[in-house]
Design a protein around this motif. Structure first.
Motif, PDB file in Angstrom:
ATOM      1  N   ARG A 191       0.828  -1.214   0.000  1.00 56.54           N
ATOM      2  CA  ARG A 191       0.000   0.000   0.000  1.00 56.54           C
ATOM      3  C   ARG A 191       0.859   1.259   0.000  1.00 56.54           C
ATOM      4  N   MET A 192       0.542   2.151  -0.937  1.00 53.74           N
ATOM      5  CA  MET A 192       1.178   3.464  -0.968  1.00 53.74           C
ATOM      6  C   MET A 192       0.476   4.366   0.046  1.00 53.74           C
ATOM      7  N   ARG A 193       1.213   5.302   0.606  1.00 52.28           N
ATOM      8  CA  ARG A 193       0.619   6.182   1.609  1.00 52.28           C
ATOM      9  C   ARG A 193      -0.408   7.123   0.969  1.00 52.28           C
ATOM     10  N   THR A 194      -1.405   7.519   1.765  1.00 44.69           N
ATOM     11  CA  THR A 194      -2.495   8.374   1.276  1.00 44.69           C
ATOM     12  C   THR A 194      -2.612   9.660   2.101  1.00 44.69           C
ATOM     13  N   ASP A 195      -1.549   9.993   2.848  1.00 43.33           N
ATOM     14  CA  ASP A 195      -1.613  11.155   3.735  1.00 43.33           C
ATOM     15  C   ASP A 195      -0.945  12.395   3.149  1.00 43.33           C
ATOM     16  N   GLY A 196      -0.615  12.375   1.858  1.00 44.41           N
ATOM     17  CA  GLY A 196      -0.112  13.587   1.223  1.00 44.41           C
ATOM     18  C   GLY A 196       1.194  13.485   0.467  1.00 44.41           C
ATOM     19  N   PRO A 197       2.256  12.896   1.020  1.00 45.17           N
ATOM     20  CA  PRO A 197       3.537  12.890   0.299  1.00 45.17           C
ATOM     21  C   PRO A 197       3.502  12.146  -1.036  1.00 45.17           C
ATOM     22  N   PHE A 198       2.675  11.105  -1.148  1.00 42.21           N
ATOM     23  CA  PHE A 198       2.509  10.432  -2.446  1.00 42.21           C
ATOM     24  C   PHE A 198       1.199  10.901  -3.062  1.00 42.21           C
ATOM     25  N   ILE A 199       1.279  11.369  -4.295  1.00 40.15           N
ATOM     26  CA  ILE A 199       0.122  11.952  -4.974  1.00 40.15           C
ATOM     27  C   ILE A 199      -0.187  11.128  -6.219  1.00 40.15           C
ATOM     28  N   GLU A 200      -1.386  10.571  -6.286  1.00 38.08           N
ATOM     29  CA  GLU A 200      -1.813   9.869  -7.491  1.00 38.08           C
ATOM     30  C   GLU A 200      -2.112  10.901  -8.572  1.00 38.08           C
ATOM     31  N   ALA A 201      -1.392  10.814  -9.683  1.00 37.25           N
ATOM     32  CA  ALA A 201      -1.446  11.862 -10.699  1.00 37.25           C
ATOM     33  C   ALA A 201      -2.181  11.445 -11.965  1.00 37.25           C
ATOM     34  N   GLY A 202      -2.911  10.340 -11.912  1.00 37.99           N
ATOM     35  CA  GLY A 202      -3.661   9.921 -13.085  1.00 37.99           C
ATOM     36  C   GLY A 202      -2.785   9.224 -14.105  1.00 37.99           C
ATOM     37  N   GLU A 203      -3.367   8.954 -15.283  1.00 41.96           N
ATOM     38  CA  GLU A 203      -2.682   8.195 -16.320  1.00 41.96           C
ATOM     39  C   GLU A 203      -1.876   9.066 -17.274  1.00 41.96           C
ATOM     40  N   ASN A 204      -1.981  10.402 -17.163  1.00 46.80           N
ATOM     41  CA  ASN A 204      -1.301  11.288 -18.094  1.00 46.80           C
ATOM     42  C   ASN A 204       0.073  11.673 -17.545  1.00 46.80           C
ATOM     43  N   ASP A 205       1.103  10.987 -18.023  1.00 50.94           N
ATOM     44  CA  ASP A 205       2.455  11.242 -17.518  1.00 50.94           C
ATOM     45  C   ASP A 205       2.947  12.640 -17.868  1.00 50.94           C
ATOM     46  N   ASN A 206       2.411  13.240 -18.919  1.00 47.29           N
ATOM     47  CA  ASN A 206       2.822  14.598 -19.279  1.00 47.29           C
ATOM     48  C   ASN A 206       2.448  15.607 -18.187  1.00 47.29           C
ATOM     49  N   LEU A 207       1.362  15.332 -17.464  1.00 50.82           N
ATOM     50  CA  LEU A 207       0.969  16.215 -16.367  1.00 50.82           C
ATOM     51  C   LEU A 207       1.973  16.140 -15.222  1.00 50.82           C
ATOM     52  N   ILE A 208       2.527  14.950 -15.002  1.00 52.21           N
ATOM     53  CA  ILE A 208       3.571  14.811 -13.975  1.00 52.21           C
ATOM     54  C   ILE A 208       4.790  15.633 -14.372  1.00 52.21           C
ATOM     55  N   VAL A 209       5.170  15.554 -15.644  1.00 50.26           N
ATOM     56  CA  VAL A 209       6.318  16.323 -16.121  1.00 50.26           C
ATOM     57  C   VAL A 209       6.089  17.813 -15.894  1.00 50.26           C
ATOM     58  N   GLN A 210       4.888  18.289 -16.183  1.00 50.86           N
ATOM     59  CA  GLN A 210       4.573  19.704 -15.978  1.00 50.86           C
ATOM     60  C   GLN A 210       4.705  20.087 -14.509  1.00 50.86           C
ATOM     61  N   ARG A 211       4.254  19.227 -13.604  1.00 56.22           N
ATOM     62  CA  ARG A 211       4.339  19.520 -12.172  1.00 56.22           C
ATOM     63  C   ARG A 211       5.799  19.566 -11.723  1.00 56.22           C
ATOM     64  N   LEU A 212       6.622  18.663 -12.223  1.00 61.41           N
ATOM     65  CA  LEU A 212       8.033  18.662 -11.830  1.00 61.41           C
ATOM     66  C   LEU A 212       8.737  19.924 -12.306  1.00 61.41           C
ATOM     67  N   ASN A 213       8.313  20.413 -13.450  1.00 58.94           N
ATOM     68  CA  ASN A 213       8.930  21.641 -13.964  1.00 58.94           C
ATOM     69  C   ASN A 213       8.523  22.874 -13.170  1.00 58.94           C
ATOM     70  N   SER A 214       7.414  22.759 -12.432  1.00 60.52           N
ATOM     71  CA  SER A 214       6.955  23.905 -11.639  1.00 60.52           C
ATOM     72  C   SER A 214       7.347  23.803 -10.168  1.00 60.52           C
ATOM     73  N   ASP A 215       7.816  22.639  -9.736  1.00 62.62           N
ATOM     74  CA  ASP A 215       8.212  22.422  -8.337  1.00 62.62           C
ATOM     75  C   ASP A 215       9.516  21.640  -8.329  1.00 62.62           C
ATOM     76  N   LYS A 216      10.629  22.324  -8.087  1.00 60.93           N
ATOM     77  CA  LYS A 216      11.936  21.690  -8.251  1.00 60.93           C
ATOM     78  C   LYS A 216      12.215  20.607  -7.214  1.00 60.93           C
ATOM     79  N   ASN A 217      11.428  20.526  -6.152  1.00 59.10           N
ATOM     80  CA  ASN A 217      11.649  19.494  -5.139  1.00 59.10           C
ATOM     81  C   ASN A 217      10.718  18.300  -5.286  1.00 59.10           C
ATOM     82  N   ALA A 218       9.764  18.383  -6.207  1.00 57.93           N
ATOM     83  CA  ALA A 218       8.842  17.269  -6.424  1.00 57.93           C
ATOM     84  C   ALA A 218       9.498  16.217  -7.315  1.00 57.93           C
ATOM     85  N   MET A 219       9.133  14.960  -7.071  1.00 58.55           N
ATOM     86  CA  MET A 219       9.605  13.852  -7.899  1.00 58.55           C
ATOM     87  C   MET A 219       8.424  13.209  -8.599  1.00 58.55           C
ATOM     88  N   GLY A 220       8.716  12.524  -9.696  1.00 49.40           N
ATOM     89  CA  GLY A 220       7.679  11.825 -10.442  1.00 49.40           C
ATOM     90  C   GLY A 220       8.122  10.428 -10.798  1.00 49.40           C
TER      91      GLY A 220
END
Length: 345
Positions: free
Chosen positions: A212-241
């Motif tokens: 089970r992945m955690r559901t309290d915030g640090p892990f975020i389910e980002a849907g099936e569109n990997d391009n959206l993850i890339v966009q988020r990483l480009n806007s938050d330099k400390n986020a990982m995808g």
């Protein structure tokens, strides 16, 4: 190599639904977001070569694609599904229940599950599988007890890591990428923990308690569109995808890999198995639709061509790791001759 098999199911489909099938001129494909860019590339090449309509390719996730693919035979059901893991026994049974009894499995190549971060992040990230587990799992060991994950910053896991919030975007449960990540990273990382390695715990315990992945915030389910993850990483330099290597490969101008156990993902480390989070990629074709859906045979031939699959082919240019020569030849022969897969175990 050429097609030598037109199955009884295909003949039956042609007899009872030729008029209906002819109403659909486009090939329809569903499935994995990781396989999607490869299938899209083949679709474009197929359309350019033949002048036929480009196949309709939908990124539904591996699990979602299997559900749709196994829904039945006929022009209202897709012809192919992409998958970033092998078909499960339950999915094979669902197909059989709905009359989808003649399926060919195609292992198109390999992929690495990458953890990426913005290239503007200056830290040299290198995480062990155990550290990945401790950051992302719902439950972890703390002071000899198995408890809800208390960690909110990377430095709380190891003092050598930066004192920044754990923020990791990844795939939902319907994704084959999620299935593969749980098996290859989470289970393996859990097994590295002293609490588990020194305890009386078997594989069943690990699967039950470490999936089970955690559901309290640090892990975020980002849907099936990997391009959206890339966009988020480009806007938050400390986020990982978390996504397939091809998406990292296509975005190396703005992203960089997080090494795992000191190994960076690239075609060589993925092919050799040195990169610890690697997996095969597949598509599955409904043999009853061959010879019925216009262009399907020719599309499969293009997917199995050396131009697409071989080292240096246009799929490897997009980040896929090619199969070895002997394995690739076997796959090509089986797929082009519509060899039916056996029930998975």
């Amino acid at each position: 190599m050429s097609f030598t098999k037109l199955s009884v199911s295909a003949l039956a489909l042609a007899a009872v639904s030729a008029t209906a099938a002819a109403a659909r001129d486009e090939i329809r494909i569903v499935g994995s977001s990781t396989v999607f860019p490869y299938t899209q590339a083949v679709s474009e090449q197929f359309a350019n070569n033949t002048g036929s309509p480009s196949p309709i390719v939908e990124s539904t996730g591996t699990g979602g694609g299997m559900q749709i693919f196994c829904g039945g035979i006929g022009e209202t059901h897709p012809d192919i599904t992409g998958a970033s893991r092998g078909m499960k026994p339950s999915e094979f049974e669902l197909c059989a229940q709905n009359g989808v009894t003649d399926i060919t499995q195609a292992n198109i190549g390999s992929d690495g599950l990458s953890i990426a971060i913005s290239s503007s992040n200056e830290f040299d990230w290198d995480l062990s599988l155990a550290e990945i587990y401790l950051a992302l799992a719902a439950e972890v060991p703390v002071d000899g007890a198995w408890v809800a994950n208390p960690y909110s910053m990377w430095s709380e896991i190891d003092s050598r890591l930066p004192a920044v919030d754990i923020t990791v975007l990844g795939p939902p449960p319907t994704s084959g990428t999620r299935d593969a990540f749980v098996e290859l990273a989470m289970h393996a990382g859990c097994e590295e923990l002293d609490y588990v390695a020194n305890g009386d715990f078997d594989g069943d315990w690990v699967e039950e308690n470490c999936s089970r992945m955690r559901t309290d915030g640090p892990f975020i389910e980002a849907g099936e569109n990997d391009n959206l993850i890339v966009q988020r990483l480009n806007s938050d330099k400390n986020a990982m995808g978390i996504f397939g290597y091809s998406f990292l490969f296509e975005n190396l101008d703005t992203l960089k890999a997080v090494k795992i156990d000191a190994v960076e993902p690239d075609p060589e480390t993925i092919a050799s198995g040195d990169y610890p989070v690697s997996r095969p990629l597949f598509f599955y074709v409904k043999n009853a639709h061959r010879g019925v859906i216009p262009g399907l045979n020719e599309f499969i031939e293009e997917y199995m061509s050396e131009d697409a699959m071989a080292p240096g082919g246009y799929l490897t240019e997009r980040g896929m790791v090619a199969l070895g020569d002997e394995r690739r030849k076997t796959v090509q022969e089986n797929v082009l001759n519509a060899v039916s897969m056996e029930a998975p175990e």
